[in-house]
Design an enzyme around this catalytic site. Structure first.
Site, mmCIF file in Angstrom:
data_model
loop_
_atom_site.group_PDB
_atom_site.id
_atom_site.type_symbol
_atom_site.label_atom_id
_atom_site.label_comp_id
_atom_site.label_asym_id
_atom_site.label_seq_id
_atom_site.Cartn_x
_atom_site.Cartn_y
_atom_site.Cartn_z
ATOM 1 N N ARG A 42 0.725 -1.131 -0.056
ATOM 2 C CA ARG A 42 -0.037 0.022 -0.007
ATOM 3 C C ARG A 42 0.895 1.286 -0.058
ATOM 4 O O ARG A 42 2.230 1.069 0.209
ATOM 5 C CB ARG A 42 -0.908 -0.141 1.182
ATOM 6 C CG ARG A 42 -0.305 -0.293 2.617
ATOM 7 C CD ARG A 42 -1.058 0.232 3.815
ATOM 8 N NE ARG A 42 -1.235 1.488 3.835
ATOM 9 C CZ ARG A 42 0.063 2.223 4.215
ATOM 10 N NH1 ARG A 42 1.176 1.502 4.712
ATOM 11 N NH2 ARG A 42 0.003 3.523 4.324
ATOM 12 N N ASP A 82 -1.290 11.136 -2.029
ATOM 13 C CA ASP A 82 -1.652 9.980 -2.998
ATOM 14 C C ASP A 82 -1.613 10.964 -4.292
ATOM 15 O O ASP A 82 -1.255 10.041 -5.333
ATOM 16 C CB ASP A 82 -2.729 9.180 -2.670
ATOM 17 C CG ASP A 82 -2.635 8.458 -1.560
ATOM 18 O OD1 ASP A 82 -2.483 8.868 -0.479
ATOM 19 O OD2 ASP A 82 -2.308 7.154 -1.830
ATOM 20 N N ASN A 103 -4.704 13.207 0.267
ATOM 21 C CA ASN A 103 -4.231 12.230 1.027
ATOM 22 C C ASN A 103 -5.170 11.380 1.617
ATOM 23 O O ASN A 103 -6.376 11.586 1.504
ATOM 24 C CB ASN A 103 -3.100 12.811 1.770
ATOM 25 C CG ASN A 103 -2.194 12.014 2.591
ATOM 26 O OD1 ASN A 103 -1.690 11.133 2.324
ATOM 27 N ND2 ASN A 103 -2.148 12.064 4.053
HETATM 28 O O1 MRU Z 1 -4.658 3.724 1.521
HETATM 29 P P1 MRU Z 1 -3.184 3.911 1.694
HETATM 30 O O2 MRU Z 1 -2.658 3.154 2.893
HETATM 31 O O3 MRU Z 1 -2.559 3.127 0.656
HETATM 32 O O4 MRU Z 1 -3.069 5.435 1.748
HETATM 33 C C1 MRU Z 1 -1.691 5.884 2.024
HETATM 34 C C2 MRU Z 1 -1.729 7.234 2.340
HETATM 35 O O5 MRU Z 1 -2.657 7.847 2.067
HETATM 36 C C3 MRU Z 1 -0.644 8.065 2.997
HETATM 37 O O6 MRU Z 1 -0.846 8.898 3.760
HETATM 38 C C4 MRU Z 1 0.333 8.393 2.052
HETATM 39 O O7 MRU Z 1 0.859 9.393 2.351
HETATM 40 C C5 MRU Z 1 0.511 8.211 0.675
HETATM 41 S S1 MRU Z 1 1.693 7.118 0.341
HETATM 42 C C6 MRU Z 1 3.174 8.129 0.564
#
Ligand code: MRU
Length: 360
Positions: free
Chosen positions: A53, A241, A251
């Protein structure tokens, strides 16, 4: 980064054995286990189920998914089908589409017999670049922490949301990379770790920080505003993201509320991202970024260990309760103090981010 004193990257490729090894993040923070993926289908499953992830890591893992597919069938049809299958796994993080397009553009012009070897080489190059990019993000973010410590001459309290540490990248992490470097250099930092319901990625952040010896405290998601009012947060750093060219930050759900609280309390709010997380095409983040909607069971059911230390889940809502579970939100650029990339710390504006734009 290290686990029990041993250096790991989140992903290790074995092209000759047609395998890629990942850390199964669904078992963290209670168990650390590697898992082998040997097909594009296994890669797709790992991304959907969040065994892997985080925006940068799902991009890199998908690139290896293409390499695994090319080992089996390097035809145009398989290349397209694999791209489409992997791209559909998670919609919000732009790094996934970015890595897959990069693979497509390099492989499609090649004769079929050369595609498999080229795919493994390019996927590994993307992985190596990711580690180097995040190390540079760490150095650029470190300067912010150093400046804060120079001014305040006391431990610096940083609040982070979700998990943007080394396990969402090949190495180092995005938002956590500056914190690791600060700690290594003797700059005292303490991290407020948002629990990050419903998937509780904050528990992974706490696991990572503990592994590196960085002082931290886990807090419920709703605590951040109060901590800021009490003067207990010097700055916020999150990952993202997708960031638009105008500096809007998409994010993990809940980030927006932290940014609002930071704005109200005069606390600087930064997003740390590799430049492949910047979407140069989208104009309107709220209209244009697809927000992943995940199963309501993630809100209804809490997973952990039971009193005997065995994995267990507990249902906390009535089955008839309606649940909506958006996985991400958008923080408008006006609440973002700066975007930290491998190229520097940029104002969250179109002009500020121009310096991060790749040469076309
Ligand atoms: O749903 P996820 O756990 O894959 O999301 C990850 C995020 O949103 C994190 O905050 C992150 O900043 C992105 S990856 C560096």
């Amino acid at each position: 980064m290290k686990v029990d004193g041993q250096h790991y990257r989140t992903l290790r490729a074995e092209p000759a054995a047609n395998r890629v090894h990942i850390i199964d993040q669904t078992l963290l923070p209670h168990a650390f286990e590697m898992r082998a993926l040997d097909s594009p289908e296994a890669v797709a499953e790992a991304i959907v189920s969040m065994r892997v992830r985080g925006a940068p890591l799902i991009g890199v893992t998908a690139a290896f998914g293409v390499a695994l597919a090319m080992n089996r069938d390097a035809s145009d049809a398989c290349l397209l089908e694999t791209r489409d299958r992997l791209r559909a796994t998670r919609p919000t993080a732009v790094n996934l589409a970015w890595a897959l397009e990069r693979m497509m553009q390099a492989l499609a012009p090649l004769p079929v017999p050369r595609r498999a070897a080229a795919a493994w080489d390019l996927a590994q190059a993307i992985a190596d670049e990711d580690a180097a990019i995040n190390e540079a993000i760490g150095r650029n973010g470190l300067a912010l922490l150093e400046a804060e410590h120079f001014l305040k001459k006391r431990p610096i309290n940083v609040l982070t949301h979700c998990n943007a540490g080394w396990i969402v990248t090949v190495d180092w992490g995005t938002a956590l990379a500056p914190l690791y470097m600060a700690h290594d250099r003797g700059i005292p930092v303490h991290v407020w770790v948002d629990e990050t319901r419903p998937r509780n990625q904050g528990l992974l952040t706490a696991w990572e920080l503990a592994g590196h010896g960085v002082p931290h405290t886990l807090v419920a998601d709703n605590a951040g505003g109060h901590l800021m009012q009490q003067g207990l947060v010097d700055l916020c750093i999150v990952g993202a993201d997708r960031v638009t060219r105008r500096g809007d930050v998409c994010n993990k759900i809940g980030t927006y509320l932290k940014a609002l609280a930071a704005h109200d309390n005069g606390v600087p709010f930064y997003a740390a991202v590799p430049t492949p997380t910047i979407d140069w095409e989208i104009d309107d983040a709220i209209e244009g970024i697809p927000i992943e909607e995940r199963s309501g069971d993630e809100v209804r059911i809490v997973r952990g260990l039971d009193a005997s230390g065995r994995p267990a889940s507990v249902t906390i809502a009535r089955a008839s309760t309606k649940v909506v579970n958006p996985a991400f939100d958008v923080t408008p650029a006006k609440y973002v103090t700066g975007i930290v990339t491998e190229k520097g710390v940029h104002p969250a504006t179109e002009a500020g981010l121009a310096a991060a734009r790749p040469a076309s």
